[in-house]
Scaffold this motif. Structure first.
Motif, PDB file in Angstrom:
ATOM      1  N   ASP A  21       0.994   2.679  -8.791  1.00  0.00           N
ATOM      2  CA  ASP A  21       0.711   1.457  -9.548  1.00  0.00           C
ATOM      3  C   ASP A  21       0.793   1.716 -11.046  1.00  0.00           C
ATOM      4  O   ASP A  21       1.396   0.943 -11.795  1.00  0.00           O
ATOM      5  CB  ASP A  21      -0.679   0.930  -9.175  1.00  0.00           C
ATOM      6  CG  ASP A  21      -1.017  -0.366  -9.891  1.00  0.00           C
ATOM      7  OD1 ASP A  21      -0.216  -1.309  -9.814  1.00  0.00           O
ATOM      8  OD2 ASP A  21      -2.070  -0.420 -10.539  1.00  0.00           O
ATOM      9  N   ALA A  22       0.202   2.829 -11.483  1.00  0.00           N
ATOM     10  CA  ALA A  22       0.261   3.166 -12.901  1.00  0.00           C
ATOM     11  C   ALA A  22       1.692   3.481 -13.332  1.00  0.00           C
ATOM     12  O   ALA A  22       2.119   3.124 -14.436  1.00  0.00           O
ATOM     13  CB  ALA A  22      -0.653   4.359 -13.189  1.00  0.00           C
ATOM     14  N   ALA A  23       2.454   4.149 -12.437  1.00  0.00           N
ATOM     15  CA  ALA A  23       3.827   4.531 -12.781  1.00  0.00           C
ATOM     16  C   ALA A  23       4.745   3.317 -12.895  1.00  0.00           C
ATOM     17  O   ALA A  23       5.586   3.247 -13.792  1.00  0.00           O
ATOM     18  CB  ALA A  23       4.371   5.498 -11.729  1.00  0.00           C
ATOM     19  N   ALA A  31      -4.102  -2.754  -9.918  1.00  0.00           N
ATOM     20  CA  ALA A  31      -3.872  -3.561  -8.723  1.00  0.00           C
ATOM     21  C   ALA A  31      -5.109  -3.577  -7.826  1.00  0.00           C
ATOM     22  O   ALA A  31      -6.064  -2.821  -8.014  1.00  0.00           O
ATOM     23  CB  ALA A  31      -2.687  -3.004  -7.942  1.00  0.00           C
ATOM     24  N   VAL A  32      -5.065  -4.453  -6.829  1.00  0.00           N
ATOM     25  CA  VAL A  32      -5.990  -4.396  -5.699  1.00  0.00           C
ATOM     26  C   VAL A  32      -5.335  -3.511  -4.647  1.00  0.00           C
ATOM     27  O   VAL A  32      -4.178  -3.733  -4.269  1.00  0.00           O
ATOM     28  CB  VAL A  32      -6.275  -5.795  -5.123  1.00  0.00           C
ATOM     29  CG1 VAL A  32      -7.126  -5.686  -3.858  1.00  0.00           C
ATOM     30  CG2 VAL A  32      -6.976  -6.660  -6.158  1.00  0.00           C
ATOM     31  N   LEU A  89     -11.486   5.371 -10.805  1.00  0.00           N
ATOM     32  CA  LEU A  89     -10.213   4.690 -11.047  1.00  0.00           C
ATOM     33  C   LEU A  89     -10.463   3.218 -11.333  1.00  0.00           C
ATOM     34  O   LEU A  89     -11.455   2.648 -10.859  1.00  0.00           O
ATOM     35  CB  LEU A  89      -9.276   4.847  -9.840  1.00  0.00           C
ATOM     36  CG  LEU A  89      -8.838   6.284  -9.524  1.00  0.00           C
ATOM     37  CD1 LEU A  89      -8.061   6.337  -8.215  1.00  0.00           C
ATOM     38  CD2 LEU A  89      -7.997   6.868 -10.663  1.00  0.00           C
ATOM     39  N   PRO A  90      -9.579   2.561 -12.067  1.00  0.00           N
ATOM     40  CA  PRO A  90      -9.830   1.169 -12.472  1.00  0.00           C
ATOM     41  C   PRO A  90      -9.483   0.137 -11.414  1.00  0.00           C
ATOM     42  O   PRO A  90      -9.752  -1.050 -11.612  1.00  0.00           O
ATOM     43  CB  PRO A  90      -8.914   1.011 -13.697  1.00  0.00           C
ATOM     44  CG  PRO A  90      -7.769   1.933 -13.430  1.00  0.00           C
ATOM     45  CD  PRO A  90      -8.377   3.126 -12.733  1.00  0.00           C
ATOM     46  N   HIS A  91      -8.923   0.550 -10.302  1.00  0.00           N
ATOM     47  CA  HIS A  91      -8.450  -0.391  -9.291  1.00  0.00           C
ATOM     48  C   HIS A  91      -9.597  -0.955  -8.460  1.00  0.00           C
ATOM     49  O   HIS A  91     -10.676  -0.367  -8.371  1.00  0.00           O
ATOM     50  CB  HIS A  91      -7.448   0.303  -8.372  1.00  0.00           C
ATOM     51  CG  HIS A  91      -6.308   0.933  -9.101  1.00  0.00           C
ATOM     52  ND1 HIS A  91      -6.434   2.146  -9.754  1.00  0.00           N
ATOM     53  CD2 HIS A  91      -5.030   0.522  -9.314  1.00  0.00           C
ATOM     54  CE1 HIS A  91      -5.285   2.449 -10.329  1.00  0.00           C
ATOM     55  NE2 HIS A  91      -4.420   1.484 -10.082  1.00  0.00           N
ATOM     56  N   THR A  92      -9.342  -2.087  -7.829  1.00  0.00           N
ATOM     57  CA  THR A  92     -10.254  -2.631  -6.830  1.00  0.00           C
ATOM     58  C   THR A  92      -9.824  -2.107  -5.470  1.00  0.00           C
ATOM     59  O   THR A  92      -8.670  -2.280  -5.064  1.00  0.00           O
ATOM     60  CB  THR A  92     -10.208  -4.169  -6.820  1.00  0.00           C
ATOM     61  OG1 THR A  92     -10.666  -4.660  -8.080  1.00  0.00           O
ATOM     62  CG2 THR A  92     -11.080  -4.734  -5.702  1.00  0.00           C
ATOM     63  N   PHE A  93     -10.742  -1.454  -4.758  1.00  0.00           N
ATOM     64  CA  PHE A  93     -10.436  -0.919  -3.435  1.00  0.00           C
ATOM     65  C   PHE A  93     -11.029  -1.846  -2.379  1.00  0.00           C
ATOM     66  O   PHE A  93     -12.256  -1.955  -2.253  1.00  0.00           O
ATOM     67  CB  PHE A  93     -10.967   0.505  -3.294  1.00  0.00           C
ATOM     68  CG  PHE A  93     -10.226   1.496  -4.150  1.00  0.00           C
ATOM     69  CD1 PHE A  93      -9.065   2.079  -3.702  1.00  0.00           C
ATOM     70  CD2 PHE A  93     -10.681   1.794  -5.432  1.00  0.00           C
ATOM     71  CE1 PHE A  93      -8.359   2.969  -4.502  1.00  0.00           C
ATOM     72  CE2 PHE A  93      -9.983   2.675  -6.243  1.00  0.00           C
ATOM     73  CZ  PHE A  93      -8.817   3.262  -5.779  1.00  0.00           C
ATOM     74  N   ALA A  94     -10.144  -2.529  -1.659  1.00  0.00           N
ATOM     75  CA  ALA A  94     -10.558  -3.449  -0.610  1.00  0.00           C
ATOM     76  C   ALA A  94     -10.487  -2.725   0.727  1.00  0.00           C
ATOM     77  O   ALA A  94      -9.563  -1.940   0.983  1.00  0.00           O
ATOM     78  CB  ALA A  94      -9.657  -4.684  -0.606  1.00  0.00           C
ATOM     79  N   LEU A 116      -5.662 -14.010  -3.562  1.00  0.00           N
ATOM     80  CA  LEU A 116      -5.194 -13.355  -4.785  1.00  0.00           C
ATOM     81  C   LEU A 116      -3.923 -13.981  -5.347  1.00  0.00           C
ATOM     82  O   LEU A 116      -3.675 -13.914  -6.547  1.00  0.00           O
ATOM     83  CB  LEU A 116      -4.927 -11.869  -4.516  1.00  0.00           C
ATOM     84  CG  LEU A 116      -6.109 -11.003  -4.093  1.00  0.00           C
ATOM     85  CD1 LEU A 116      -5.627  -9.597  -3.750  1.00  0.00           C
ATOM     86  CD2 LEU A 116      -7.168 -10.936  -5.198  1.00  0.00           C
ATOM     87  N   LYS A 117      -3.106 -14.538  -4.434  1.00  0.00           N
ATOM     88  CA  LYS A 117      -1.777 -15.031  -4.828  1.00  0.00           C
ATOM     89  C   LYS A 117      -1.048 -13.969  -5.658  1.00  0.00           C
ATOM     90  O   LYS A 117      -0.639 -14.210  -6.802  1.00  0.00           O
ATOM     91  CB  LYS A 117      -1.882 -16.358  -5.580  1.00  0.00           C
ATOM     92  CG  LYS A 117      -2.471 -17.473  -4.724  1.00  0.00           C
ATOM     93  CD  LYS A 117      -2.589 -18.783  -5.457  1.00  0.00           C
ATOM     94  CE  LYS A 117      -2.989 -19.913  -4.524  1.00  0.00           C
ATOM     95  NZ  LYS A 117      -4.150 -19.623  -3.673  1.00  0.00           N
ATOM     96  N   PRO A 118      -0.865 -12.777  -5.072  1.00  0.00           N
ATOM     97  CA  PRO A 118      -0.312 -11.661  -5.844  1.00  0.00           C
ATOM     98  C   PRO A 118       1.148 -11.878  -6.219  1.00  0.00           C
ATOM     99  O   PRO A 118       1.913 -12.488  -5.471  1.00  0.00           O
ATOM    100  CB  PRO A 118      -0.462 -10.471  -4.891  1.00  0.00           C
ATOM    101  CG  PRO A 118      -0.460 -11.079  -3.529  1.00  0.00           C
ATOM    102  CD  PRO A 118      -1.142 -12.403  -3.670  1.00  0.00           C
TER     103      PRO A 118
END
Length: 365
Positions: A21-23, A31-32, A89-94, A116-118
């Protein structure tokens, strides 16, 4: 603008998802990441994946999906790496819950997509066992990947399947995967590893450790798992390929068989029928064997001579690197001693720490 990444097999796939995601999207916010809480007995003694009832402190996202925040805790004796990942980490882990089979995972995906409507949805697998037919002799962990693949193929949304580090899970060889791999989306570099570098210092995933090591330029042969499988570390290691989702499903016999399952027990039954085993059965047997094993003495005087013998034998097998989970197994130590062993070895022989792998001494005997 939200992105959703599904970590196909849980464990290290979630860490790899954060790195990718970062890359790929580094300037667009985190991201989620939808992932199993499943660390294959490397964190805690309870076999199989954790469901929401195995945690306290979860945060509801949709009726079927909860986030695992930093303050969440697994209920003992279960363990999970997810709260610590959420803290670092800054992500949301679902939390991906497989206990209602493919029907339940599909419902989770549909709810998240609707909520989320990603702008993008990626399904990420490190190693490529999501492309397994089911009869490969080295296949060890097809269940989680087959579940997410079967669900992804039933969701009314555009989902991109990505395979990072073909062959790095030690289950399918890169040569066997090559005919089905699509274009290279990205080749990971040392710079791409930096956002997760602190996580790699403690996370037990072997495949993601090798993915990061190859991105940093490490090459050779890495011995992994309790069985000591040799995994080539090559220029293919840091590559991320796109794969056609329908073609993946056409290859994956287990994913096709479980499309309408409503319980994890059903999925396991199909795994025994299609693949000849259920990996959770293996975890059950191993957990029973490990139960009650006392910790072995852990100090330099006790450990380093045994490490020398292990390294001599490994070098004679052509091995150049290994992982800390494998060293723990090879030295017959309790899994709870892995972090202490890692600290001991790095402090004793820092020149052999090829982050995040352990490099064998160079002169065979």
């Amino acid at each position: 603008m939200t992105r959703l990444i599904v970590a196909a097999g849980g464990g290290g796939d979630a860490v790899a998802a954060a790195m990718l995601d970062a890359a790929l999207y580094g300037n667009e916010g985190p991201a989620v990441i939808l992932t199993y809480a499943w660390d294959r007995l490397l964190i805690g003694p309870v076999p199989g994946p954790r469901g929401p009832h195995a945690f306290t402190g979860l945060s509801q996202i949709t009726p079927a999906v909860s986030a695992v925040p930093a303050e969440a805790r697994p209920i003992a004796p279960a363990g999970s790496t997810l709260p610590r990942l959420a803290a670092e980490l800054p992500h949301t882990f679902a939390l991906l819950d497989p206990h209602q089979g493919v029907e339940g995972v599909t419902r989770q995906l549909e709810e998240l997509v609707d909520h989320l409507k990603p702008e993008s949805i990626d399904l990420l697998d490190v190693g490529g066992d999501i492309l397994a037919r089911g009869d490969e002799p080295a296949l060890k962990s097809p269940l989680g990947d087959a579940l997410t693949l079967a669900a992804a193929c039933q969701v009314n949304a555009s989902i991109r399947l990505l395979v990072a580090g073909p062959g790095l899970d030690g289950e399918l060889a890169a040569d066997d995967l090559r005919p089905v791999l699509g274009a290279v989306v990205h080749t990971l570099t040392a710079k791409d590893v930096e956002p997760i570098s602190a996580v790699l210092e403690w996370h037990p995933s072997e495949a993601t450790a090798m993915l990061a090591a190859t991105a940093r330029g490490v090459r050779g042969t890495c011995e992994v798992r309790d069985a000591g499988l040799p995994v080539p570390l090559t220029d293919e290691g840091p590559r991320v390929h796109e794969v056609d989702l329908d073609e993946a499903l056409s290859r994956n016999s287990l994913a096709r068989a479980i499309m309408t399952t409503a319980t994890l027990d059903e999925v396991e039954a199909y795994s025994r029928e299609v693949c000849g085993f259920s990996e959770i059965d293996y975890e059950r047997d191993k957990a029973a064997w490990l139960k009650g094993r006392p910790p072995v003495r852990l100090d330099a005087e006790a450990v380093l001579p045994r490490l020398d013998r292990f390294e001599t034998e490994a070098r004679n097998r052509g091995v150049t690197h290994t992982t800390f989970p494998h060293i723990t197994e090879a030295l017959n130590l309790n899994g709870s001693q892995r972090d202490a062993l890692r600290r001991l070895l790095i402090s004793s022989r820092p020149e052999q720490y090829d982050r995040p792998l352990w490099r064998m001494t160079t002169k065979p005997e």
